[in-house]
Design a protein around this motif. Structure first.
Motif, PDB file in Angstrom:
ATOM      1  N   ALA A  38       8.920  14.245  14.382  1.00  0.00           N
ATOM      2  CA  ALA A  38       8.546  14.239  12.965  1.00  0.00           C
ATOM      3  C   ALA A  38       8.931  12.925  12.301  1.00  0.00           C
ATOM      4  CB  ALA A  38       9.207  15.411  12.246  1.00  0.00           C
ATOM      5  N   ASN A  39      10.120  12.413  12.621  1.00  0.00           N
ATOM      6  CA  ASN A  39      10.546  11.136  12.043  1.00  0.00           C
ATOM      7  C   ASN A  39       9.723   9.971  12.562  1.00  0.00           C
ATOM      8  OD1 ASN A  39      13.263  10.872  10.290  1.00  0.00           O
ATOM      9  ND2 ASN A  39      13.292  12.771  11.475  1.00  0.00           N
ATOM     10  N   VAL A  40       9.295  10.027  13.819  1.00  0.00           N
ATOM     11  CA  VAL A  40       8.418   8.978  14.352  1.00  0.00           C
ATOM     12  C   VAL A  40       7.110   8.940  13.561  1.00  0.00           C
ATOM     13  CG1 VAL A  40       6.948   8.413  16.330  1.00  0.00           C
ATOM     14  CG2 VAL A  40       9.377   8.820  16.669  1.00  0.00           C
ATOM     15  N   ALA A  41       6.546  10.130  13.267  1.00  0.00           N
ATOM     16  CA  ALA A  41       5.304  10.175  12.487  1.00  0.00           C
ATOM     17  C   ALA A  41       5.508   9.607  11.083  1.00  0.00           C
ATOM     18  CB  ALA A  41       4.804  11.619  12.413  1.00  0.00           C
ATOM     19  N   VAL A  42       6.621   9.984  10.437  1.00  0.00           N
ATOM     20  CA  VAL A  42       6.893   9.479   9.080  1.00  0.00           C
ATOM     21  C   VAL A  42       7.150   7.980   9.108  1.00  0.00           C
ATOM     22  CG1 VAL A  42       8.505   9.600   7.145  1.00  0.00           C
ATOM     23  CG2 VAL A  42       7.732  11.701   8.234  1.00  0.00           C
ATOM     24  N   ARG A  43       7.875   7.503  10.118  1.00  0.00           N
ATOM     25  CA  ARG A  43       8.153   6.064  10.204  1.00  0.00           C
ATOM     26  C   ARG A  43       6.877   5.264  10.494  1.00  0.00           C
ATOM     27  NH1 ARG A  43      13.206   3.521  10.632  1.00  0.00           N
ATOM     28  NH2 ARG A  43      13.972   5.559   9.895  1.00  0.00           N
ATOM     29  N   LEU A  44       5.993   5.792  11.349  1.00  0.00           N
ATOM     30  CA  LEU A  44       4.692   5.171  11.588  1.00  0.00           C
ATOM     31  C   LEU A  44       3.914   5.065  10.285  1.00  0.00           C
ATOM     32  CD1 LEU A  44       2.540   4.408  13.960  1.00  0.00           C
ATOM     33  CD2 LEU A  44       1.663   6.696  13.503  1.00  0.00           C
ATOM     34  N   TYR A  45       3.923   6.133   9.524  1.00  0.00           N
ATOM     35  CA  TYR A  45       3.240   6.173   8.233  1.00  0.00           C
ATOM     36  C   TYR A  45       3.844   5.173   7.256  1.00  0.00           C
ATOM     37  CZ  TYR A  45       1.965   8.181   3.681  1.00  0.00           C
ATOM     38  OH  TYR A  45       1.522   8.364   2.398  1.00  0.00           O
ATOM     39  N   SER A  46       5.171   5.060   7.238  1.00  0.00           N
ATOM     40  CA  SER A  46       5.843   4.139   6.320  1.00  0.00           C
ATOM     41  C   SER A  46       5.493   2.686   6.645  1.00  0.00           C
ATOM     42  CB  SER A  46       7.353   4.349   6.405  1.00  0.00           C
ATOM     43  OG  SER A  46       8.031   3.445   5.576  1.00  0.00           O
ATOM     44  N   SER A  66       7.837   2.696  16.308  1.00  0.00           N
ATOM     45  CA  SER A  66       6.792   3.403  15.562  1.00  0.00           C
ATOM     46  C   SER A  66       6.516   2.714  14.228  1.00  0.00           C
ATOM     47  CB  SER A  66       7.193   4.862  15.343  1.00  0.00           C
ATOM     48  OG  SER A  66       8.385   4.960  14.588  1.00  0.00           O
ATOM     49  N   TRP A  67       7.559   2.196  13.560  1.00  0.00           N
ATOM     50  CA  TRP A  67       7.350   1.475  12.294  1.00  0.00           C
ATOM     51  C   TRP A  67       6.521   0.215  12.521  1.00  0.00           C
ATOM     52  CZ3 TRP A  67       8.852  -3.308  10.217  1.00  0.00           C
ATOM     53  CH2 TRP A  67       8.726  -3.428   8.832  1.00  0.00           C
ATOM     54  N   VAL A  68       6.830  -0.519  13.587  1.00  0.00           N
ATOM     55  CA  VAL A  68       6.063  -1.729  13.909  1.00  0.00           C
ATOM     56  C   VAL A  68       4.619  -1.367  14.256  1.00  0.00           C
ATOM     57  CG1 VAL A  68       5.825  -3.615  15.572  1.00  0.00           C
ATOM     58  CG2 VAL A  68       8.069  -3.079  14.611  1.00  0.00           C
ATOM     59  N   ALA A  69       4.438  -0.306  15.044  1.00  0.00           N
ATOM     60  CA  ALA A  69       3.085   0.124  15.391  1.00  0.00           C
ATOM     61  C   ALA A  69       2.295   0.490  14.138  1.00  0.00           C
ATOM     62  CB  ALA A  69       3.138   1.305  16.361  1.00  0.00           C
ATOM     63  N   GLY A  70       2.941   1.198  13.209  1.00  0.00           N
ATOM     64  CA  GLY A  70       2.268   1.526  11.962  1.00  0.00           C
ATOM     65  C   GLY A  70       1.917   0.294  11.151  1.00  0.00           C
ATOM     66  N   GLY A  71       2.830  -0.685  11.122  1.00  0.00           N
ATOM     67  CA  GLY A  71       2.536  -1.931  10.417  1.00  0.00           C
ATOM     68  C   GLY A  71       1.357  -2.668  11.022  1.00  0.00           C
ATOM     69  N   TYR A 109      -0.341  -2.166   4.745  1.00  0.00           N
ATOM     70  CA  TYR A 109      -1.690  -1.852   4.285  1.00  0.00           C
ATOM     71  C   TYR A 109      -1.820  -2.083   2.783  1.00  0.00           C
ATOM     72  CZ  TYR A 109      -6.032   0.825   3.761  1.00  0.00           C
ATOM     73  OH  TYR A 109      -7.315   1.225   3.484  1.00  0.00           O
ATOM     74  N   LEU A 110      -0.872  -1.559   2.012  1.00  0.00           N
ATOM     75  CA  LEU A 110      -0.934  -1.746   0.566  1.00  0.00           C
ATOM     76  C   LEU A 110      -0.722  -3.201   0.164  1.00  0.00           C
ATOM     77  CD1 LEU A 110       0.963   1.415  -0.769  1.00  0.00           C
ATOM     78  CD2 LEU A 110      -1.506   1.008  -0.668  1.00  0.00           C
ATOM     79  N   LEU A 111       0.184  -3.901   0.866  1.00  0.00           N
ATOM     80  CA  LEU A 111       0.416  -5.310   0.532  1.00  0.00           C
ATOM     81  C   LEU A 111      -0.851  -6.133   0.705  1.00  0.00           C
ATOM     82  CD1 LEU A 111       3.951  -6.049   2.038  1.00  0.00           C
ATOM     83  CD2 LEU A 111       3.316  -5.988  -0.366  1.00  0.00           C
ATOM     84  N   PHE A 112      -1.574  -5.915   1.791  1.00  0.00           N
ATOM     85  CA  PHE A 112      -2.790  -6.710   2.010  1.00  0.00           C
ATOM     86  C   PHE A 112      -3.947  -6.223   1.157  1.00  0.00           C
ATOM     87  CE2 PHE A 112      -0.534  -8.265   5.754  1.00  0.00           C
ATOM     88  CZ  PHE A 112      -0.829  -9.618   5.655  1.00  0.00           C
ATOM     89  N   ALA A 125       2.677   6.167  -6.405  1.00  0.00           N
ATOM     90  CA  ALA A 125       3.238   7.482  -6.083  1.00  0.00           C
ATOM     91  C   ALA A 125       3.385   7.675  -4.580  1.00  0.00           C
ATOM     92  CB  ALA A 125       2.358   8.578  -6.680  1.00  0.00           C
ATOM     93  N   VAL A 126       2.389   7.249  -3.797  1.00  0.00           N
ATOM     94  CA  VAL A 126       2.471   7.442  -2.350  1.00  0.00           C
ATOM     95  C   VAL A 126       3.528   6.527  -1.738  1.00  0.00           C
ATOM     96  CG1 VAL A 126       0.757   5.759  -1.512  1.00  0.00           C
ATOM     97  CG2 VAL A 126       1.005   7.947  -0.361  1.00  0.00           C
ATOM     98  N   ALA A 127       3.737   5.343  -2.312  1.00  0.00           N
ATOM     99  CA  ALA A 127       4.814   4.467  -1.834  1.00  0.00           C
ATOM    100  C   ALA A 127       6.177   5.104  -2.094  1.00  0.00           C
ATOM    101  CB  ALA A 127       4.727   3.101  -2.513  1.00  0.00           C
ATOM    102  N   LEU A 128       6.332   5.721  -3.260  1.00  0.00           N
ATOM    103  CA  LEU A 128       7.595   6.391  -3.588  1.00  0.00           C
ATOM    104  C   LEU A 128       7.847   7.567  -2.647  1.00  0.00           C
ATOM    105  CD1 LEU A 128       8.897   7.119  -7.135  1.00  0.00           C
ATOM    106  CD2 LEU A 128       8.973   8.926  -5.433  1.00  0.00           C
ATOM    107  N   VAL A 129       6.823   8.382  -2.422  1.00  0.00           N
ATOM    108  CA  VAL A 129       6.982   9.569  -1.573  1.00  0.00           C
ATOM    109  C   VAL A 129       7.246   9.166  -0.125  1.00  0.00           C
ATOM    110  CG1 VAL A 129       5.774  11.570  -0.633  1.00  0.00           C
ATOM    111  CG2 VAL A 129       5.653  11.075  -3.070  1.00  0.00           C
ATOM    112  N   ALA A 130       6.590   8.111   0.360  1.00  0.00           N
ATOM    113  CA  ALA A 130       6.809   7.665   1.740  1.00  0.00           C
ATOM    114  C   ALA A 130       8.252   7.223   1.942  1.00  0.00           C
ATOM    115  CB  ALA A 130       5.853   6.529   2.082  1.00  0.00           C
ATOM    116  N   ALA A 131       8.793   6.465   0.991  1.00  0.00           N
ATOM    117  CA  ALA A 131      10.187   6.035   1.096  1.00  0.00           C
ATOM    118  C   ALA A 131      11.135   7.223   0.986  1.00  0.00           C
ATOM    119  CB  ALA A 131      10.503   5.008   0.011  1.00  0.00           C
ATOM    120  N   PHE A 132      10.803   8.175   0.117  1.00  0.00           N
ATOM    121  CA  PHE A 132      11.619   9.390  -0.023  1.00  0.00           C
ATOM    122  C   PHE A 132      11.636  10.185   1.288  1.00  0.00           C
ATOM    123  CE2 PHE A 132      11.672  13.970  -0.813  1.00  0.00           C
ATOM    124  CZ  PHE A 132      12.846  14.119  -1.533  1.00  0.00           C
TER     125      PHE A 132
END
Length: 413
Positions: free
Chosen positions: A241-249, A372-377, A255-258, A329-336
């Protein structure tokens, strides 16, 4: 002191560990602030290829921690205070070297030293997480104790970053690094002065058994890496579950920055939008840590699944109603979700995994989460080339839904 030593934390050593980790986080923040203008620049305006290289470089400390540092920490369980002190003294000496190399701009010294600081920082975090059950008071749950440590670390780092940036701008980055040097050396002394029960008994026979040799009863135990790959259903579920959330983060960050850089997120000027998203992420992470400190004895397994479900629902709503404020809102929830889920995962590992492989398990967990965070990035970089905001978020909603559905099916079985 009243906060850090509350509920018996002063008697068990948890209070001293919270204060040590908070100041250690401030030292890392000073190093980051000193090197921000020299080496680690925020890669928002850089080409996507350079950002991808930056992402891959961030994996190096975790690749080192998982196969090497974790097993070494498990070998020295009876001297964890001295291992933690060694990571602090080592960072102090590296700050001394970087302070001498900053003025002439010696990148060949600064870059390896900075990576070594990251490795030692992660080694400290793994060792600190492994000893948490040894200092846990009877009235505090593991999730709450982890949240207290993280909350004070976030606050001190938030104070240290602007102070370090100001000192670097006024006197030079070398003086910020010298201040970090003094702080790390003092913290090394405080680490040695932690209570003796922080160290675990030296169980040589069990160590030998974990390497595949016979134990005291003459029966061979499984090899260490086989043990780490078979951590049980509870830890496996929490880590997935944390891998999925970290991939998403990781995806959401780049994605949002670009999207902002390519002007696909209208509403405000790009610098203002980026600042707004950064504030939202910071507030979300801090809120996740605060909520974890209030969970009391609630099941960390349920918390992990709820954070994944929350991220999924928010992503679906944002994809349907995509605006600047929905992105905030989605940036806040992802970090939360990332902050709360990670604290619950730490508590599960501390509760379910034995002393003999706990540091190694934390090393593997940290490596999986960072990969997973790098893969998501990298996925976020790629999708920002071909899709707009709602399409990319729809893709991630499908990924999160698949992960949550798979975990629920596994739990039902």
């Amino acid at each position: 002191r009243r906060l850090t030593h509350a509920q018996g934390a002063d008697r068990t050593g948890l209070g001293q560990l919270i204060e040590l980790t908070a100041l250690e986080s401030a030292g890392d923040a000073l190093v980051t602030a000193a090197l921000a203008g020299t080496l680690f620049k925020l890669p928002v305006n850089e080409a996507r290829g350079q950002v991808a290289l930056y992402l891959l470089i961030t994996m190096i400390p975790f690749v080192v921690v998982a196969p090497f540092v974790g097993p070494v920490l498990d070998r020295f369980r009876s001297g964890r205070r001295f291992v933690m002190a060694g990571t602090l003294f080592g960072r102090g000496l590296l700050c001394f070297a970087m302070a001498a190399a900053v003025v002439p701009g010696d990148v060949f010294t600064i870059f390896p030293a900075a990576l070594a600081v990251l490795v030692l920082s992660k080694a400290y975090s793994v060792s600190r997480a492994a000893i948490m059950p040894n200092v846990l008071p009877a009235d505090i749950a593991l999730v709450t104790a982890n949240a207290r440590v993280a909350l004070f670390a976030l606050v001190t780092a938030g104070v240290a970053v602007p102070v370090g940036a100001g000192v670097s701008a006024w006197l030079g980055a070398e003086w910020t690094l010298r201040a970090a040097l003094v702080l790390f050396l003092l913290l090394g002394v405080l680490a040695v002065r932690l209570p003796r029960h922080v160290d675990s008994p030296d169980l040589d026979g069990l160590d030998e058994g974990l390497d595949g040799d016979p134990d005291e009863e003459g029966q061979a135990r499984p090899a260490r890496w086989r043990t780490l790959l078979n951590v049980g259903p509870v830890v496996t579920e929490a880590m997935a579950a944390n891998v999925a959330v970290r991939l998403y983060s990781g995806f959401l960050l780049f994605y949002l920055l670009f999207l902002v850089q390519d002007k696909n997120l209208p509403g405000l000027a790009p610098p203002v939008t980026i600042g707004l998203l950064a504030v939202a992420a910071g507030v979300g992470g801090l809120t996740g840590t605060a909520v974890a400190s209030w969970t009391r004895g609630r099941s960390p397994q349920v918390i992990v699944l709820l954070t994944l479900a929350l991220a999924l629902v928010t992503t679906i709503v944002t994809a349907v109603f995509f605006t600047l404020w929905a992105a905030v809102a989605v940036a806040l929830v992802a970090a939360f979700a990332q902050g709360l889920g990670k604290l619950a995962l730490d508590a599960i590992v501390q509760r379910e995994i034995g002393e003999e492989v706990r540091s190694s398990t934390f090393g593997v967990v940290e490596a999986f989460l960072q990969v997973s965070w790098v893969a998501g990035g990298l996925v976020g970089l790629l999708l920002s080339l071909f899709t707009d905001g709602p399409a990319g978020l729809t893709v991630m909603a499908v990924v999160l839904a698949g992960a949550l559905g798979w975990l629920l099916v596994r739990r039902r079985r």
